[in-house]
Design a protein around this motif. Sequence first.
Motif, PDB file in Angstrom:
ATOM      1  N   ALA A  27       0.832  -1.207   0.000  1.00 54.42           N
ATOM      2  CA  ALA A  27       0.000   0.000   0.000  1.00 54.42           C
ATOM      3  C   ALA A  27       0.865   1.256   0.000  1.00 54.42           C
ATOM      4  CB  ALA A  27      -0.925  -0.003   1.213  1.00 54.42           C
ATOM      5  N   THR A  28       1.942   1.227   0.792  1.00 47.80           N
ATOM      6  CA  THR A  28       2.849   2.377   0.848  1.00 47.80           C
ATOM      7  C   THR A  28       3.499   2.618  -0.503  1.00 47.80           C
ATOM      8  OG1 THR A  28       3.340   1.870   3.168  1.00 47.80           O
ATOM      9  CG2 THR A  28       4.848   3.360   2.019  1.00 47.80           C
ATOM     10  N   SER A  29       4.038   1.562  -1.092  1.00 49.59           N
ATOM     11  CA  SER A  29       4.729   1.698  -2.370  1.00 49.59           C
ATOM     12  C   SER A  29       3.783   2.175  -3.463  1.00 49.59           C
ATOM     13  CB  SER A  29       5.354   0.352  -2.759  1.00 49.59           C
ATOM     14  OG  SER A  29       6.103   0.478  -3.947  1.00 49.59           O
ATOM     15  N   ALA A  30       2.570   1.616  -3.480  1.00 47.40           N
ATOM     16  CA  ALA A  30       1.601   2.000  -4.511  1.00 47.40           C
ATOM     17  C   ALA A  30       1.220   3.470  -4.384  1.00 47.40           C
ATOM     18  CB  ALA A  30       0.356   1.117  -4.406  1.00 47.40           C
ATOM     19  N   TYR A  59      10.220   7.627  -1.605  1.00 50.38           N
ATOM     20  CA  TYR A  59      11.064   6.475  -1.291  1.00 50.38           C
ATOM     21  C   TYR A  59      10.350   5.630  -0.238  1.00 50.38           C
ATOM     22  CZ  TYR A  59      14.424   9.782  -3.278  1.00 50.38           C
ATOM     23  OH  TYR A  59      15.054  10.694  -4.090  1.00 50.38           O
ATOM     24  N   ILE A  60      10.674   4.350  -0.187  1.00 57.83           N
ATOM     25  CA  ILE A  60      10.090   3.483   0.837  1.00 57.83           C
ATOM     26  C   ILE A  60      11.193   2.886   1.705  1.00 57.83           C
ATOM     27  CG2 ILE A  60       8.074   2.935  -0.572  1.00 57.83           C
ATOM     28  CD1 ILE A  60       9.325   0.131  -1.002  1.00 57.83           C
ATOM     29  N   GLU A  61      10.842   2.641   2.966  1.00 54.84           N
ATOM     30  CA  GLU A  61      11.703   1.972   3.944  1.00 54.84           C
ATOM     31  C   GLU A  61      13.110   2.564   3.967  1.00 54.84           C
ATOM     32  OE1 GLU A  61      11.342  -2.184   2.988  1.00 54.84           O
ATOM     33  OE2 GLU A  61       9.466  -2.350   4.102  1.00 54.84           O
ATOM     34  N   VAL A  62      13.183   3.851   4.229  1.00 59.76           N
ATOM     35  CA  VAL A  62      14.469   4.549   4.310  1.00 59.76           C
ATOM     36  C   VAL A  62      15.065   4.322   5.705  1.00 59.76           C
ATOM     37  CG1 VAL A  62      15.616   6.779   4.099  1.00 59.76           C
ATOM     38  CG2 VAL A  62      13.602   6.275   2.696  1.00 59.76           C
ATOM     39  N   GLY A  75       8.065   5.224   4.630  1.00 61.27           N
ATOM     40  CA  GLY A  75       8.323   5.984   3.411  1.00 61.27           C
ATOM     41  C   GLY A  75       8.868   7.366   3.690  1.00 61.27           C
ATOM     42  N   LEU A  76       9.264   8.028   2.607  1.00 63.06           N
ATOM     43  CA  LEU A  76       9.755   9.402   2.685  1.00 63.06           C
ATOM     44  C   LEU A  76       9.302  10.139   1.430  1.00 63.06           C
ATOM     45  CD1 LEU A  76      13.184  10.707   3.851  1.00 63.06           C
ATOM     46  CD2 LEU A  76      12.355  11.383   1.592  1.00 63.06           C
ATOM     47  N   ALA A  88       9.193  14.906   4.278  1.00 68.44           N
ATOM     48  CA  ALA A  88       8.347  14.309   5.314  1.00 68.44           C
ATOM     49  C   ALA A  88       8.568  12.806   5.365  1.00 68.44           C
ATOM     50  CB  ALA A  88       6.875  14.603   5.042  1.00 68.44           C
ATOM     51  N   LEU A  89       8.623  12.267   6.574  1.00 66.46           N
ATOM     52  CA  LEU A  89       8.601  10.816   6.749  1.00 66.46           C
ATOM     53  C   LEU A  89       7.153  10.344   6.709  1.00 66.46           C
ATOM     54  CD1 LEU A  89      11.210  10.168   9.601  1.00 66.46           C
ATOM     55  CD2 LEU A  89      11.514   9.959   7.122  1.00 66.46           C
ATOM     56  N   VAL A  90       6.961   9.080   6.359  1.00 61.60           N
ATOM     57  CA  VAL A  90       5.616   8.516   6.242  1.00 61.60           C
ATOM     58  C   VAL A  90       5.544   7.221   7.039  1.00 61.60           C
ATOM     59  CG1 VAL A  90       3.848   7.655   4.665  1.00 61.60           C
ATOM     60  CG2 VAL A  90       5.369   9.507   3.931  1.00 61.60           C
ATOM     61  N   GLU A  91       4.531   7.104   7.877  1.00 60.57           N
ATOM     62  CA  GLU A  91       4.268   5.868   8.620  1.00 60.57           C
ATOM     63  C   GLU A  91       2.883   5.362   8.239  1.00 60.57           C
ATOM     64  OE1 GLU A  91       4.238   2.577  11.115  1.00 60.57           O
ATOM     65  OE2 GLU A  91       5.831   3.744  10.162  1.00 60.57           O
ATOM     66  N   VAL A  92       2.791   4.087   7.865  1.00 60.09           N
ATOM     67  CA  VAL A  92       1.561   3.532   7.303  1.00 60.09           C
ATOM     68  C   VAL A  92       1.078   2.337   8.122  1.00 60.09           C
ATOM     69  CG1 VAL A  92       0.551   2.394   5.282  1.00 60.09           C
ATOM     70  CG2 VAL A  92       2.141   4.305   4.975  1.00 60.09           C
TER      71      VAL A  92
END
Length: 442
Positions: A27-30, A59-62, A75-76, A88-92
Motif C-alpha cells: 500500500a505504501t509503495s503503490a 522512497y520506501i523503507e528509508v 516511506g519518505l 516528510a517521513l511517512v508511517e503507514v
Amino acid sequence: MAEESWHAARLIPTSGISGAEEQERRATSALLAVLSSVKEFGRALLGTVAAPAGNVETYIEVPFKLGGKDLRPDGLIRVRRGSREWTALVEVKTGKNALATEQLENYLDICRDQGFDALITISNEIPPSPDVHPTQVDRRKLRKVALHHWSWADVLASAVLQKEHRGVSDPDQAWVLGELIRYLEHPKSGALEFDDMGADWVPLREAVTSGTLRAGDPTITDVVARFDALIRYASLQLGRRLGADVVVQMSRKERSDPTLRAQILRTGLVDHGVLRGALRIPGTVGDISVTANLRTNTVTCHVDVDAPKTGRATTRVNWLVRQLKTAPDGLRLEAFVVNQRGAGASDLLAVVREDPAVLVLDATRELKAFRLEMSVPMGTKRGRGRGSFIDSVMNAVDTFYEDVVQHLKAWSAAPPKMRPEVATPPGEPAELTSTALSSQDD
C-alpha cells in the motif's frame, strides 16, 4: 478455458498479499509511486499538509539511526522547488492496525535531527477533522516538526475526486490513478471502510434506553470518538459522489480543542440520549445537521433555510414548497418568525402542499426561516449491513441530500427594473418636459 475466467493484468495487483507487513509495504509503495507520478493528485494531496508545489520524489523503507537503534519508516516524501526543499517521513498502517505513540515519537525525533519538515501518518483511523491527529504524542516534539494524518478514506476520496471530477490532463496518468483507486477499493489492500461502532456501542445503547447512562460511564469515550469518525467518513463518501469538498462543520473552539468536541457529545448523550454532527456542502442553502437519538431510535437530518425577505407569509411558504416537488410527503416543515421563542408552526409536507397557511400562525408577524427535517429508523447493530447503525446514518444523509437539499436554492431579491422614459406629450415643446425620475409622479 473460457475468457470470462481470465484475470486482467493489473499495475498494482492484490494477489500474493500474505500478511499485514506485506499489505502495508504494498500500500505504501503503490500510494507513494502514484503520488510522484500523477502530478495533479500529488499536488492535491500534499497540499493538505502544506507541502509546496514542485517536483515530488518518494522512497520506501528509508533507514535511519536514533540513539543506537536502527529505524526504518515506511516511506519518505521530498518536494523540490528551486532552492526550496520540503521533506516528510511517512508511517503507514493497514487493516485494523493502529498507530503507536512510541513509534511516532521516534520518527518525530528523526525528523528533528534530520531537519525534516513533517511526519505523515496513514491508517484507517478517522479523526473528526483533518486538524486532529488520532494518536496522542508529546506536544514538545511538535515544536519544529509538523504531524499530519491521512485516513485511507481521505486518500481514496482525494483520488476519486481528482480522477472523476477535477480531472487529470495526461490519459496515462489518469489510468495510473485509476489503478490506485481500484487497488484501494479491494478488500485485500487493507484500506478499510468505516465498519464498526466498537464493542462499547451495544452496552451504551442499552444504558441510554434504560436511563442508566451516567457522565462517568467508560463506554462513552470510544462511542463518541467513533461517531465523530462516522460523520467524517460520511462527509468523505458524499464528497466522492458529488465531486465536492464536503467537510464536517464544527465551531472554531471545537476545531482547536478536540476535548471540547468530545465533551459536547458526551453531554448530549447523557442529558438527551443524542449524538449530533453536521456537514457543510459547497453551494447548498445550509449545513446538514445529523442527530442520532438513541432514546427514540431515530436518525434525523435537517437543514435551515432563510425565508424570502419580501411577500406575504403564505407567499414565502409557497416559494419553499415549489422547490420540494420530489421531496417525500413525510418531510416535516417548521416555520420561524422574527424574534420567535420556542418552536414554530410545523406540519408534514403533504399537508403544507394542500394548505400553506398551516405554517402561518400570525399573518402580521414576519416569516424569517424554515427548517426541513426528515427522520428514519435508526439501526442498532454495531457493524455494517442491514439493521446497522452506520448504514442507517449513511443512508439518511444520502437520501436527505438527494431528495431535499440538492433541489433547494437560496432566495435572492429581483434586480431593480429601469423605469421607461416618459414620452413628450403631443404639442408640448420638448424642452419643457423633464424625464428625470425626481420630477416624475408615481
